[in-house]
Design a protein around this motif. Sequence first.
Motif, PDB file in Angstrom:
ATOM      1  N   VAL A 198      13.356  -1.722   3.699  1.00 47.52           N
ATOM      2  CA  VAL A 198      12.372  -0.478   3.776  1.00 47.52           C
ATOM      3  C   VAL A 198      11.043  -0.363   4.257  1.00 47.52           C
ATOM      4  N   TYR A 199      10.427   0.628   4.870  1.00 47.35           N
ATOM      5  CA  TYR A 199       9.488   0.612   5.510  1.00 47.35           C
ATOM      6  C   TYR A 199       8.256   1.574   5.045  1.00 47.35           C
ATOM      7  N   LEU A 200       7.149   0.971   4.829  1.00 48.20           N
ATOM      8  CA  LEU A 200       6.030   1.788   4.131  1.00 48.20           C
ATOM      9  C   LEU A 200       4.686   1.428   4.442  1.00 48.20           C
ATOM     10  N   THR A 201       3.993   2.322   4.166  1.00 55.26           N
ATOM     11  CA  THR A 201       2.526   2.009   4.304  1.00 55.26           C
ATOM     12  C   THR A 201       2.071   2.293   2.900  1.00 55.26           C
ATOM     13  N   ALA A 202       1.337   1.122   2.102  1.00 51.23           N
ATOM     14  CA  ALA A 202       0.916   1.236   0.705  1.00 51.23           C
ATOM     15  C   ALA A 202      -0.358   1.860   0.947  1.00 51.23           C
ATOM     16  N   ASN A 203      -1.302   1.932   1.669  1.00 49.33           N
ATOM     17  CA  ASN A 203      -2.685   2.515   1.695  1.00 49.33           C
ATOM     18  C   ASN A 203      -2.788   3.627   2.729  1.00 49.33           C
ATOM     19  N   PHE A 204      -3.408   4.577   2.401  1.00 44.66           N
ATOM     20  CA  PHE A 204      -3.896   5.584   3.774  1.00 44.66           C
ATOM     21  C   PHE A 204      -2.803   5.655   4.453  1.00 44.66           C
ATOM     22  N   HIS A 205      -1.506   5.978   4.127  1.00 47.75           N
ATOM     23  CA  HIS A 205      -0.211   6.561   4.958  1.00 47.75           C
ATOM     24  C   HIS A 205      -0.636   7.757   5.808  1.00 47.75           C
ATOM     25  N   ASP A 206       0.020   7.292   6.867  1.00 46.93           N
ATOM     26  CA  ASP A 206      -0.060   8.251   8.126  1.00 46.93           C
ATOM     27  C   ASP A 206       1.147   9.115   8.010  1.00 46.93           C
ATOM     28  N   PRO A 207       0.978  10.471   7.948  1.00 47.57           N
ATOM     29  CA  PRO A 207      -0.167  11.415   8.051  1.00 47.57           C
ATOM     30  C   PRO A 207      -0.739  11.920   6.629  1.00 47.57           C
ATOM     31  N   THR A 208       0.029  11.382   5.558  1.00 50.06           N
ATOM     32  CA  THR A 208      -0.475  12.189   4.381  1.00 50.06           C
ATOM     33  C   THR A 208      -1.932  11.635   3.552  1.00 50.06           C
ATOM     34  N   GLY A 209      -2.142  10.279   4.050  1.00 51.23           N
ATOM     35  CA  GLY A 209      -3.262   9.601   3.392  1.00 51.23           C
ATOM     36  C   GLY A 209      -2.979   9.256   1.961  1.00 51.23           C
ATOM     37  N   ILE A 210      -1.867   9.067   1.500  1.00 53.76           N
ATOM     38  CA  ILE A 210      -1.481   8.714   0.095  1.00 53.76           C
ATOM     39  C   ILE A 210      -1.551   7.129  -0.195  1.00 53.76           C
ATOM     40  N   CYS A 211      -2.032   6.711  -1.208  1.00 58.36           N
ATOM     41  CA  CYS A 211      -1.922   5.276  -1.477  1.00 58.36           C
ATOM     42  C   CYS A 211      -1.223   5.257  -2.717  1.00 58.36           C
ATOM     43  N   TRP A 212      -0.317   4.093  -2.824  1.00 59.35           N
ATOM     44  CA  TRP A 212       0.431   3.803  -3.829  1.00 59.35           C
ATOM     45  C   TRP A 212      -0.052   3.280  -5.118  1.00 59.35           C
ATOM     46  N   SER A 213       0.340   3.786  -6.186  1.00 55.17           N
ATOM     47  CA  SER A 213      -0.131   3.236  -7.522  1.00 55.17           C
ATOM     48  C   SER A 213       0.401   1.682  -7.425  1.00 55.17           C
ATOM     49  N   ASN A 214      -0.421   0.885  -8.292  1.00 50.93           N
ATOM     50  CA  ASN A 214       0.082  -0.500  -8.623  1.00 50.93           C
ATOM     51  C   ASN A 214       1.185  -0.512  -9.462  1.00 50.93           C
ATOM     52  N   GLU A 215       1.410   0.375 -10.458  1.00 48.74           N
ATOM     53  CA  GLU A 215       2.653   0.447 -11.258  1.00 48.74           C
ATOM     54  C   GLU A 215       3.782   0.593 -10.132  1.00 48.74           C
ATOM     55  N   LYS A 216       3.657   1.428  -9.161  1.00 47.40           N
ATOM     56  CA  LYS A 216       4.979   1.602  -8.437  1.00 47.40           C
ATOM     57  C   LYS A 216       5.233   0.667  -7.221  1.00 47.40           C
ATOM     58  N   LYS A 217       3.903  -0.235  -7.064  1.00 42.57           N
ATOM     59  CA  LYS A 217       4.105  -1.319  -6.072  1.00 42.57           C
ATOM     60  C   LYS A 217       5.012  -2.218  -6.574  1.00 42.57           C
ATOM     61  N   VAL A 218       4.586  -2.531  -8.101  1.00 45.15           N
ATOM     62  CA  VAL A 218       5.041  -3.622  -8.791  1.00 45.15           C
ATOM     63  C   VAL A 218       6.704  -3.238  -8.830  1.00 45.15           C
ATOM     64  N   ARG A 219       6.987  -2.156  -9.459  1.00 42.47           N
ATOM     65  CA  ARG A 219       8.224  -1.618  -9.671  1.00 42.47           C
ATOM     66  C   ARG A 219       9.111  -1.550  -8.228  1.00 42.47           C
ATOM     67  N   LEU A 220       8.658  -1.708  -7.130  1.00 44.30           N
ATOM     68  CA  LEU A 220       9.277  -1.413  -5.907  1.00 44.30           C
ATOM     69  C   LEU A 220       9.892  -3.052  -5.581  1.00 44.30           C
ATOM     70  N   LEU A 221       8.748  -4.000  -5.917  1.00 45.26           N
ATOM     71  CA  LEU A 221       9.300  -5.225  -5.569  1.00 45.26           C
ATOM     72  C   LEU A 221      10.266  -5.696  -6.733  1.00 45.26           C
ATOM     73  N   GLU A 222      10.045  -5.260  -7.743  1.00 48.37           N
ATOM     74  CA  GLU A 222      11.352  -5.600  -8.961  1.00 48.37           C
ATOM     75  C   GLU A 222      12.507  -4.920  -8.296  1.00 48.37           C
ATOM     76  N   LEU A 223      12.577  -3.891  -7.627  1.00 49.34           N
ATOM     77  CA  LEU A 223      13.745  -3.296  -7.323  1.00 49.34           C
ATOM     78  C   LEU A 223      14.361  -4.173  -6.031  1.00 49.34           C
ATOM     79  N   ALA A 224      13.474  -4.636  -5.116  1.00 46.71           N
ATOM     80  CA  ALA A 224      13.866  -5.349  -3.779  1.00 46.71           C
ATOM     81  C   ALA A 224      14.459  -6.687  -4.351  1.00 46.71           C
ATOM     82  N   GLU A 225      13.986  -7.557  -5.591  1.00 52.03           N
ATOM     83  CA  GLU A 225      14.898  -8.424  -5.706  1.00 52.03           C
ATOM     84  C   GLU A 225      15.944  -8.137  -6.361  1.00 52.03           C
ATOM     85  N   LYS A 226      16.146  -7.069  -7.248  1.00 51.14           N
ATOM     86  CA  LYS A 226      17.440  -6.639  -7.885  1.00 51.14           C
ATOM     87  C   LYS A 226      18.488  -6.264  -6.885  1.00 51.14           C
TER      88      LYS A 226
END
Length: 460
Positions: free
Chosen positions: A231-259
Amino acid sequence: MTKYEKIIQSIKSQILKGIWKSGEKVPSLRQLTRKYKVSNNTILLALRLLKNEGYLFSISAVGYFVNTRNVHQIDVPSKIILKSYYDVEAKNPELINFVNIELLDKYLNDNLITFLFNLYKTQQNYPQIPYLSGSPSLITTLADFLEEDNIFVQEENIIIGSSFQLATEMIVRIFLEKKKIPTVALSNPSHYSVINIFEKWVNLKTINLLNDGWDLKELENLLSTEKIELVYLTANFHDPTGICWSNEKKVRLLELAEKYDFYIIEEDSYSPLYYKKIYSSFKSLERIGKERIFYIKDFSMLLGSVVGITCIVIPPKFREKFLIEKAAFAVMPSKIQQKILENIINSGYLKLFLKKFRKILFYRAQFLTYLLKDIPELKIIYPLKGGCSIWIQLRKKIDEDKFYSLCKENNLLILPGYIFYQDKKYNSKFRISFASTTLYEIKLGVMRIKNIISHLHKSS
């Protein structure tokens, strides 16, 4: 831009203008190296990438030829990007450039570059740079730099590259070794250069981006039915939207990556451009011994083409494979570039100007937001938390082609939203970058947008 990127743009321009005609043989390697004053490897890389994009084809033991016109018809996004380059190069005094995303290059003036170069010449007692990994002293500097963002990695897993695009392509090639086309998930929308890279190599799946990161339910549904390698992503100040991921979603995605056993490419170049709150990276949350993140920080996005260097942190199990790919590409920033970046960081210059530029961007963002809210036909999709661009939607039904055409006619460069989506469908969105615009230029640019919308209302 790096040397090979400039060569690519130059050759594309000659093809599109008809100077190099369909079916004609490309000048020899020797002629091109003399013309562009670069190494054989740089020319070969440029030609190979142009072949991948369909501009050229090759005949073994004969050389490269210009492809037929219908194969390399330039698409709308590329036309817009090329036009922005041409207009900037023409130094049009009336041009308002809401496309450029280079930040600090204007502060790297000739006096500073001369000082840094002279400093480099006095530093002759450092080890020779290994071809593949990069300068040991710069790698140590980058390891310390990353620790300030709570990213702790072994120096041997830091590799110096020349652009985030090339780093991404080399990572993808690692996963091609299985002789099976890998599947990659990325944000919807995503930066057009990222989409272009992946479309050439992989099966591409997009995940809708919400205001706090991906729609993880959508991702889990995909993971339950299909094998995802990356998966390819930008966690902070995504181009073009400027969105930042929440810490909860960051942790969850890392769990999914391992699973589900997938790896993450995290592009994290703009995280220093926060306005008030500091946002953590995925890499800072990763557990040692459980590394699944290819971490990319491109310093050329902050410092411009003067310092064309990208820091890449590789999961230990992929280090040797990545170095093999890097050797195949044979592209390396110069010793001077590497030493200059090292001095910029160690002298505190980078930290000083990032602090200053955060304030500049914050004031520009506030001013731009204030002006845009005065145009009822426009909606700011997400509030700005950092970065150097804003994501906007046209509220009412306005002909997008006419809108973008009038913007160009009025010397206003903006990026239409559809180029950030794989399907390239019109969606009434566009991006404005304020990385290199003064407050006066922002005011003038918004006035032009307001007048264009008013004109479109009257003519409808």
